[in-house]
Design an enzyme around this catalytic site. Sequence first.
Site, PDB file in Angstrom:
ATOM      1  N   HIS A  36      24.257  33.978  64.365  1.00  0.00           N
ATOM      2  CA  HIS A  36      25.332  35.185  63.641  1.00  0.00           C
ATOM      3  C   HIS A  36      24.445  36.462  63.810  1.00  0.00           C
ATOM      4  CE1 HIS A  36      27.408  37.763  60.959  1.00  0.00           C
ATOM      5  NE2 HIS A  36      28.381  36.832  61.076  1.00  0.00           N
ATOM      6  N   ASN A  86      25.145  23.941  75.521  1.00  0.00           N
ATOM      7  CA  ASN A  86      25.651  22.860  74.406  1.00  0.00           C
ATOM      8  C   ASN A  86      27.015  22.950  74.437  1.00  0.00           C
ATOM      9  OD1 ASN A  86      26.141  25.082  72.953  1.00  0.00           O
ATOM     10  ND2 ASN A  86      25.185  23.947  71.106  1.00  0.00           N
ATOM     11  N   LYS A  87      27.680  21.974  73.696  1.00  0.00           N
ATOM     12  CA  LYS A  87      29.060  21.612  73.726  1.00  0.00           C
ATOM     13  C   LYS A  87      29.791  21.770  74.978  1.00  0.00           C
ATOM     14  CE  LYS A  87      28.992  24.440  69.381  1.00  0.00           C
ATOM     15  NZ  LYS A  87      29.559  25.498  68.655  1.00  0.00           N
TER      16      LYS A  87
END
Length: 136
Positions: A36, A86-87
């Site tokens: 974030h 990733n993902k």
Amino acid sequence: FPISTIKAQTEALYKALKKPFQAKIPGLLVIDTPGHESFTNLRARGSGLCDIAILVIDIMHGLEPQTIESIHLLKSRKTPFIIALNKIDRCYKWEAHPELPIRQSLSQQPEEAKTDFETKLKDIVTALTVDVGLNA
């Protein structure tokens, strides 16, 4: 991570390389800094603590401002880093093969999944080259 875990997780890689497992490290300490944007200070401190960094990029989102910031922090401190995606299982029509190394899993994907993965990968490599100045 204990060295036994590292050995188990890299077994397929060492077999593919036709090399015996060798480790000269006592283990790994993982510091997961939040992505974030409000955690800039934490990322700055984390980049100064490590001998090597693994920068994880979400393949579905590509380079985000905090990713670029992290790369600049690592480069300014001359910290070696590896980029991991990733993902990838969220690519269109991806079929999970959790027991397989990524290259084997990718080779067994339907064409739509391979195309989606390759397009997203090229977009990220282009952004790393153009937007960040890495020789990706």
